[in-house]
Design a protein around this motif. Structure first.
Motif, PDB file in Angstrom:
ATOM      1  N   THR A  52       1.036  -1.201   0.087  1.00  0.00           N
ATOM      2  CA  THR A  52       0.063  -0.034  -0.151  1.00  0.00           C
ATOM      3  C   THR A  52       0.922   1.105  -0.121  1.00  0.00           C
ATOM      4  O   THR A  52       1.676   1.189   0.660  1.00  0.00           O
ATOM      5  CB  THR A  52      -0.957  -0.237   1.345  1.00  0.00           C
ATOM      6  OG1 THR A  52      -1.686  -1.307   1.280  1.00  0.00           O
ATOM      7  CG2 THR A  52      -1.868   1.388   1.255  1.00  0.00           C
ATOM      8  N   VAL A  53       0.678   2.169  -0.962  1.00  0.00           N
ATOM      9  CA  VAL A  53       1.093   3.360  -1.031  1.00  0.00           C
ATOM     10  C   VAL A  53       0.397   4.493  -0.074  1.00  0.00           C
ATOM     11  O   VAL A  53      -0.799   4.554  -0.419  1.00  0.00           O
ATOM     12  CB  VAL A  53       1.442   3.974  -2.490  1.00  0.00           C
ATOM     13  CG1 VAL A  53       2.290   5.303  -2.495  1.00  0.00           C
ATOM     14  CG2 VAL A  53       2.409   2.936  -3.134  1.00  0.00           C
ATOM     15  N   VAL A  54       1.037   5.176   0.644  1.00  0.00           N
ATOM     16  CA  VAL A  54       0.284   6.138   1.730  1.00  0.00           C
ATOM     17  C   VAL A  54       0.833   7.536   1.283  1.00  0.00           C
ATOM     18  O   VAL A  54       2.199   7.463   1.357  1.00  0.00           O
ATOM     19  CB  VAL A  54       0.227   5.576   3.114  1.00  0.00           C
ATOM     20  CG1 VAL A  54      -0.510   4.359   3.241  1.00  0.00           C
ATOM     21  CG2 VAL A  54       1.576   5.742   3.809  1.00  0.00           C
ATOM     22  N   THR A  55      -0.080   8.486   1.400  1.00  0.00           N
ATOM     23  CA  THR A  55       0.511   9.944   1.356  1.00  0.00           C
ATOM     24  C   THR A  55      -0.530  10.747   2.510  1.00  0.00           C
ATOM     25  O   THR A  55      -0.172  11.879   2.530  1.00  0.00           O
ATOM     26  CB  THR A  55       0.108  10.393  -0.166  1.00  0.00           C
ATOM     27  OG1 THR A  55      -1.229  10.208  -0.197  1.00  0.00           O
ATOM     28  CG2 THR A  55       0.881   9.724  -1.147  1.00  0.00           C
ATOM     29  N   SER A  56      -1.166  10.103   3.504  1.00  0.00           N
ATOM     30  CA  SER A  56      -1.801  11.005   4.393  1.00  0.00           C
ATOM     31  C   SER A  56      -1.520  10.125   5.941  1.00  0.00           C
ATOM     32  O   SER A  56      -1.374   8.911   5.792  1.00  0.00           O
ATOM     33  CB  SER A  56      -3.230  11.050   3.954  1.00  0.00           C
ATOM     34  OG  SER A  56      -3.599   9.944   4.004  1.00  0.00           O
ATOM     35  N   LEU A  57      -1.790  10.890   6.913  1.00  0.00           N
ATOM     36  CA  LEU A  57      -1.773  10.177   8.249  1.00  0.00           C
ATOM     37  C   LEU A  57      -2.810   9.274   8.508  1.00  0.00           C
ATOM     38  O   LEU A  57      -2.579   8.120   8.856  1.00  0.00           O
ATOM     39  CB  LEU A  57      -2.029  11.426   9.380  1.00  0.00           C
ATOM     40  CG  LEU A  57      -1.640  10.925  10.639  1.00  0.00           C
ATOM     41  CD1 LEU A  57      -0.375  10.312  10.886  1.00  0.00           C
ATOM     42  CD2 LEU A  57      -1.863  12.157  11.609  1.00  0.00           C
ATOM     43  N   SER A  58      -3.998   9.542   7.721  1.00  0.00           N
ATOM     44  CA  SER A  58      -5.061   8.420   8.034  1.00  0.00           C
ATOM     45  C   SER A  58      -4.823   7.298   7.333  1.00  0.00           C
ATOM     46  O   SER A  58      -4.912   6.178   7.966  1.00  0.00           O
ATOM     47  CB  SER A  58      -6.420   8.881   7.829  1.00  0.00           C
ATOM     48  OG  SER A  58      -6.467   9.561   6.508  1.00  0.00           O
ATOM     49  N   ALA A  59      -4.202   7.453   6.290  1.00  0.00           N
ATOM     50  CA  ALA A  59      -4.060   6.073   5.317  1.00  0.00           C
ATOM     51  C   ALA A  59      -2.863   5.476   6.034  1.00  0.00           C
ATOM     52  O   ALA A  59      -2.740   3.922   6.044  1.00  0.00           O
ATOM     53  CB  ALA A  59      -3.358   6.591   3.729  1.00  0.00           C
ATOM     54  N   LEU A  60      -1.721   6.161   6.580  1.00  0.00           N
ATOM     55  CA  LEU A  60      -0.542   5.515   7.176  1.00  0.00           C
ATOM     56  C   LEU A  60      -1.177   4.701   8.452  1.00  0.00           C
ATOM     57  O   LEU A  60      -0.849   3.554   8.515  1.00  0.00           O
ATOM     58  CB  LEU A  60       0.344   6.420   7.699  1.00  0.00           C
ATOM     59  CG  LEU A  60       1.496   6.087   8.490  1.00  0.00           C
ATOM     60  CD1 LEU A  60       2.440   4.861   7.770  1.00  0.00           C
ATOM     61  CD2 LEU A  60       2.456   7.098   9.178  1.00  0.00           C
ATOM     62  N   THR A  61      -2.019   5.469   9.287  1.00  0.00           N
ATOM     63  CA  THR A  61      -2.500   4.635  10.494  1.00  0.00           C
ATOM     64  C   THR A  61      -3.412   3.545  10.048  1.00  0.00           C
ATOM     65  O   THR A  61      -3.312   2.500  10.932  1.00  0.00           O
ATOM     66  CB  THR A  61      -3.453   5.768  11.241  1.00  0.00           C
ATOM     67  OG1 THR A  61      -2.706   6.862  11.572  1.00  0.00           O
ATOM     68  CG2 THR A  61      -3.929   4.955  12.635  1.00  0.00           C
ATOM     69  N   SER A  62      -4.335   3.477   9.068  1.00  0.00           N
ATOM     70  CA  SER A  62      -4.982   2.407   8.682  1.00  0.00           C
ATOM     71  C   SER A  62      -3.978   1.125   8.138  1.00  0.00           C
ATOM     72  O   SER A  62      -4.102   0.035   8.368  1.00  0.00           O
ATOM     73  CB  SER A  62      -6.038   2.948   7.843  1.00  0.00           C
ATOM     74  OG  SER A  62      -6.639   1.712   6.910  1.00  0.00           O
ATOM     75  N   ALA A  63      -2.882   1.662   7.217  1.00  0.00           N
ATOM     76  CA  ALA A  63      -2.215   0.667   6.349  1.00  0.00           C
ATOM     77  C   ALA A  63      -1.272  -0.073   7.428  1.00  0.00           C
ATOM     78  O   ALA A  63      -1.118  -1.332   7.214  1.00  0.00           O
ATOM     79  CB  ALA A  63      -1.452   1.479   5.777  1.00  0.00           C
ATOM     80  N   VAL A  64      -0.894   0.416   8.562  1.00  0.00           N
ATOM     81  CA  VAL A  64      -0.023  -0.351   9.472  1.00  0.00           C
ATOM     82  C   VAL A  64      -0.733  -1.238  10.391  1.00  0.00           C
ATOM     83  O   VAL A  64       0.070  -1.911  11.312  1.00  0.00           O
ATOM     84  CB  VAL A  64       1.093   0.704  10.104  1.00  0.00           C
ATOM     85  CG1 VAL A  64       2.039   1.135   9.062  1.00  0.00           C
ATOM     86  CG2 VAL A  64       0.439   1.598  11.105  1.00  0.00           C
ATOM     87  N   SER A  65      -1.849  -0.932  10.519  1.00  0.00           N
ATOM     88  CA  SER A  65      -2.639  -1.807  11.521  1.00  0.00           C
ATOM     89  C   SER A  65      -2.984  -3.142  11.393  1.00  0.00           C
ATOM     90  O   SER A  65      -2.925  -3.566  10.017  1.00  0.00           O
ATOM     91  CB  SER A  65      -3.918  -0.911  12.002  1.00  0.00           C
ATOM     92  OG  SER A  65      -4.857  -1.308  11.040  1.00  0.00           O
ATOM     93  N   GLY A  66      -3.314  -4.035  12.249  1.00  0.00           N
ATOM     94  CA  GLY A  66      -3.558  -5.544  11.933  1.00  0.00           C
ATOM     95  C   GLY A  66      -2.383  -6.193  11.826  1.00  0.00           C
ATOM     96  O   GLY A  66      -1.292  -5.724  11.744  1.00  0.00           O
TER      97      GLY A  66
END
Length: 154
Positions: A52-66
């Protein structure tokens, strides 16, 4: 003869120092192959998982969870005033990306890789630039961590 040797040595040094430096960039599928990160089965992070490529804080928070295997590629600058908790089986790679005011916390997890990332200006009230606690098989590589006096000396 001594003069000729000096000229040849000088020219050789100039040629070698003018050669471009070859810098290895982090691959999303790199795994730890030396040091403590190789113990207990090795550290592979999220290699083989979804990328997953992220460019925002909300996307980063979601992408690294789980806990599923995942590779998170940070592009651009992500800003905030918080610390993001990183889940197990995760690789985070910076591709020209940086975190400003946003720290990463690796807490009570295993199998995490964080590479080629710049983290700066995280306030002490939010936490550290990168915090690792009660975790194992964690590989931190080529990180640029900094702050300044106006964003907390710690």
């Amino acid at each position: 003869m001594k003069w000729l040797f000096s000229v040849v040595a000088f020219l050789a040094i100039q040629i070698v120092s003018a050669s471009p430096v070859i810098e290895k960039r982090a691959s999303v599928n790199d795994v730890a192959n030396i040091g403590y990160a190789t113990l207990n089965g090795g550290t592979s992070g999220g290699s083989g998982g979804t990328t997953t490529v992220v460019t925002s804080l909300s996307a980063l928070t979601s992408a690294v969870s789980g806990s599923a295997k995942k590779v998170v590629v940070i592009q651009g600058t992500i800003t905030g005033n918080t610390v993001v908790k990183v889940g197990p089986n995760t690789t985070i790679v910076g591709r020209g990306g940086s975190l400003v005011g946003v720290g990463l916390r690796v807490l009570d997890v295993s199998n995490v890789i964080i590479r080629n990332l710049k983290v700066s200006k995280v306030l002490a009230s939010a936490g550290d630039a990168i915090g690792v606690q009660n975790s194992h098989q964690v590989w931190l590589d080529h990180l640029d961590l900094s702050s300044d006096l106006s964003h907390d000396k710690d």
